[in-house]
Write a protein that holds these residues in place. Sequence first.
Motif, PDB file in Angstrom:
ATOM      1  N   UNK A 207      -4.822  -0.991   6.347  1.00 49.05           N
ATOM      2  CA  UNK A 207      -6.135  -1.492   5.930  1.00 49.05           C
ATOM      3  C   UNK A 207      -7.130  -1.565   7.084  1.00 49.05           C
ATOM      4  N   UNK A 208      -6.837  -0.899   8.213  1.00 45.17           N
ATOM      5  CA  UNK A 208      -7.659  -1.053   9.414  1.00 45.17           C
ATOM      6  C   UNK A 208      -9.100  -0.572   9.243  1.00 45.17           C
ATOM      7  N   UNK A 209      -9.370   0.287   8.265  1.00 46.17           N
ATOM      8  CA  UNK A 209     -10.715   0.828   8.080  1.00 46.17           C
ATOM      9  C   UNK A 209     -11.621  -0.082   7.263  1.00 46.17           C
ATOM     10  N   UNK A 210     -11.096  -1.172   6.769  1.00 48.30           N
ATOM     11  CA  UNK A 210     -11.839  -2.003   5.822  1.00 48.30           C
ATOM     12  C   UNK A 210     -11.796  -3.466   6.261  1.00 48.30           C
ATOM     13  N   UNK A 211     -12.970  -4.092   6.369  1.00 51.63           N
ATOM     14  CA  UNK A 211     -13.026  -5.475   6.848  1.00 51.63           C
ATOM     15  C   UNK A 211     -12.630  -6.492   5.788  1.00 51.63           C
ATOM     16  N   UNK A 212     -12.759  -6.152   4.514  1.00 49.32           N
ATOM     17  CA  UNK A 212     -12.419  -7.108   3.462  1.00 49.32           C
ATOM     18  C   UNK A 212     -11.179  -6.679   2.668  1.00 49.32           C
ATOM     19  N   UNK A 213     -10.352  -5.836   3.272  1.00 46.02           N
ATOM     20  CA  UNK A 213      -9.130  -5.377   2.605  1.00 46.02           C
ATOM     21  C   UNK A 213      -7.938  -6.232   3.023  1.00 46.02           C
ATOM     22  N   UNK A 214      -6.976  -6.336   2.132  1.00 45.95           N
ATOM     23  CA  UNK A 214      -5.732  -7.049   2.433  1.00 45.95           C
ATOM     24  C   UNK A 214      -4.555  -6.121   2.168  1.00 45.95           C
ATOM     25  N   UNK A 215      -3.511  -6.299   2.965  1.00 45.55           N
ATOM     26  CA  UNK A 215      -2.319  -5.457   2.861  1.00 45.55           C
ATOM     27  C   UNK A 215      -1.122  -6.369   3.085  1.00 45.55           C
ATOM     28  N   UNK A 216      -0.369  -6.660   2.025  1.00 43.66           N
ATOM     29  CA  UNK A 216       0.688  -7.664   2.121  1.00 43.66           C
ATOM     30  C   UNK A 216       1.973  -7.187   1.454  1.00 43.66           C
ATOM     31  N   UNK A 217       3.077  -7.786   1.889  1.00 41.36           N
ATOM     32  CA  UNK A 217       4.386  -7.544   1.290  1.00 41.36           C
ATOM     33  C   UNK A 217       4.996  -8.899   0.964  1.00 41.36           C
ATOM     34  N   UNK A 218       5.339  -9.106  -0.305  1.00 40.97           N
ATOM     35  CA  UNK A 218       5.948 -10.367  -0.710  1.00 40.97           C
ATOM     36  C   UNK A 218       7.341 -10.477  -0.089  1.00 40.97           C
ATOM     37  N   UNK A 219       7.601 -11.512   0.731  1.00 42.38           N
ATOM     38  CA  UNK A 219       8.894 -11.595   1.437  1.00 42.38           C
ATOM     39  C   UNK A 219      10.082 -11.856   0.520  1.00 42.38           C
ATOM     40  N   UNK A 220       9.838 -12.372  -0.687  1.00 41.08           N
ATOM     41  CA  UNK A 220      10.939 -12.648  -1.617  1.00 41.08           C
ATOM     42  C   UNK A 220      11.207 -11.501  -2.591  1.00 41.08           C
ATOM     43  N   UNK A 221      10.161 -10.797  -3.019  1.00 37.77           N
ATOM     44  CA  UNK A 221      10.329  -9.779  -4.060  1.00 37.77           C
ATOM     45  C   UNK A 221      10.233  -8.346  -3.551  1.00 37.77           C
ATOM     46  N   UNK A 222       9.620  -8.141  -2.383  1.00 39.24           N
ATOM     47  CA  UNK A 222       9.438  -6.788  -1.879  1.00 39.24           C
ATOM     48  C   UNK A 222       8.278  -6.050  -2.524  1.00 39.24           C
ATOM     49  N   UNK A 223       7.380  -6.768  -3.203  1.00 45.87           N
ATOM     50  CA  UNK A 223       6.225  -6.092  -3.811  1.00 45.87           C
ATOM     51  C   UNK A 223       5.119  -5.920  -2.777  1.00 45.87           C
ATOM     52  N   UNK A 224       4.684  -4.667  -2.641  1.00 46.85           N
ATOM     53  CA  UNK A 224       3.603  -4.324  -1.722  1.00 46.85           C
ATOM     54  C   UNK A 224       2.281  -4.341  -2.473  1.00 46.85           C
ATOM     55  N   UNK A 225       1.252  -4.927  -1.853  1.00 49.64           N
ATOM     56  CA  UNK A 225      -0.075  -4.975  -2.466  1.00 49.64           C
ATOM     57  C   UNK A 225      -1.127  -4.596  -1.438  1.00 49.64           C
ATOM     58  N   UNK A 226      -1.920  -3.581  -1.786  1.00 55.30           N
ATOM     59  CA  UNK A 226      -3.063  -3.154  -0.970  1.00 55.30           C
ATOM     60  C   UNK A 226      -4.271  -3.218  -1.893  1.00 55.30           C
ATOM     61  N   UNK A 227      -5.170  -4.148  -1.630  1.00 60.09           N
ATOM     62  CA  UNK A 227      -6.211  -4.415  -2.625  1.00 60.09           C
ATOM     63  C   UNK A 227      -7.252  -3.308  -2.750  1.00 60.09           C
ATOM     64  N   UNK A 228      -7.487  -2.531  -1.651  1.00 59.19           N
ATOM     65  CA  UNK A 228      -8.535  -1.514  -1.758  1.00 59.19           C
ATOM     66  C   UNK A 228      -8.405  -0.442  -0.675  1.00 59.19           C
ATOM     67  N   UNK A 229      -7.629   0.612  -0.913  1.00 55.45           N
ATOM     68  CA  UNK A 229      -7.640   1.741   0.027  1.00 55.45           C
ATOM     69  C   UNK A 229      -9.022   2.403  -0.001  1.00 55.45           C
ATOM     70  N   UNK A 230      -9.575   2.717   1.163  1.00 60.22           N
ATOM     71  CA  UNK A 230     -10.945   3.251   1.191  1.00 60.22           C
ATOM     72  C   UNK A 230     -11.029   4.699   1.651  1.00 60.22           C
ATOM     73  N   UNK A 231      -9.929   5.264   2.145  1.00 64.20           N
ATOM     74  CA  UNK A 231      -9.974   6.641   2.639  1.00 64.20           C
ATOM     75  C   UNK A 231      -8.718   7.382   2.211  1.00 64.20           C
ATOM     76  N   UNK A 232      -8.907   8.577   1.638  1.00 63.30           N
ATOM     77  CA  UNK A 232      -7.748   9.351   1.210  1.00 63.30           C
ATOM     78  C   UNK A 232      -6.972   9.874   2.415  1.00 63.30           C
ATOM     79  N   UNK A 233      -5.674  10.041   2.212  1.00 63.31           N
ATOM     80  CA  UNK A 233      -4.808  10.525   3.274  1.00 63.31           C
ATOM     81  C   UNK A 233      -3.468   9.817   3.247  1.00 63.31           C
ATOM     82  N   UNK A 234      -2.646  10.075   4.273  1.00 63.69           N
ATOM     83  CA  UNK A 234      -1.299   9.507   4.352  1.00 63.69           C
ATOM     84  C   UNK A 234      -1.248   8.403   5.401  1.00 63.69           C
TER      85      UNK A 234
END
Length: 269
Positions: A207-234
């Motif tokens: 999420x380094x390209x976005x100031x209001x983006x969040x990137x988290x991993x739930x430590x109990x369930x392993x669910x990854x959440x990225x609220x807003x990818x802003x640039x296509x790519x890998x």
Amino acid sequence: MKTHVRTLQLSLFICLFLLCSSSWATHISGGYIAYKWLQRNDYEITVGLFYDIGGVPVVPEQQVFIYGIEAQQIMLPLRKYMNPKPGSQVGLALYSTIYTFPEVSFFGGVRNKIAVRIDNRSGNILNMFSSINTSFYIETEIYVNSFLGINSSAAPADTMASVSGKVNKALTADLSSIDPDGDSLVYKLITPMQNAWRNVEGYRSPEFLCTDCTFTLNPQTGQLTWNKPVLQGAYAIAVMVEEWRKIPGTSQSLRMGYTIKDILLVISD
């Protein structure tokens, strides 16, 4: 003095491994290492590597480094190759063998590490510098302790090569694992590695390209959440899955080991 000499020998062996472990110019987009208890100190070790189909052919054997009481290199033969799924450019190569860990002559257990290092990652990964010239490294820890019984690693619930998402749309992914021993699992995002004890240089969270983006991993369930990818790519990430087991007759828990899965997030328009 003996401990110092053993430590020095191990350090020299590891350095030799890091310099010489891979002579193949392979492009690896991700991977993991798993182990399964068979009997006594016998374990089946499996390495899963995701190959770019545009890279060199899959190698027939994969070099693996094991260090604990002893340090040695072993070769794992290719057991199975799974062709890319429709629309994917990545195939899965599975290497495995049976390995016997040394007997422990004292009470307690020994922590062993199983590691793989390959010269080149996939190219054009956005959140690291010159990814195609950056080494790929993963490791797994196994605690061999007869008092605590059987210990098999947690296995990824889905051996997917990558996670797909869309620009400006929330991305969620289930990165959970299944532990056959019923141990408690804890999930952590870590910096991908390029060598033992050495993280990838110049790595940034996706999420380094976005100031209001969040990137988290739930430590109990392993669910990854990225609220807003802003640039296509890998984008590359690494997930550590720790296994914790309650010690019989106490209120304490002990880490039985961990696995690390290196995976790509692929964002498209």
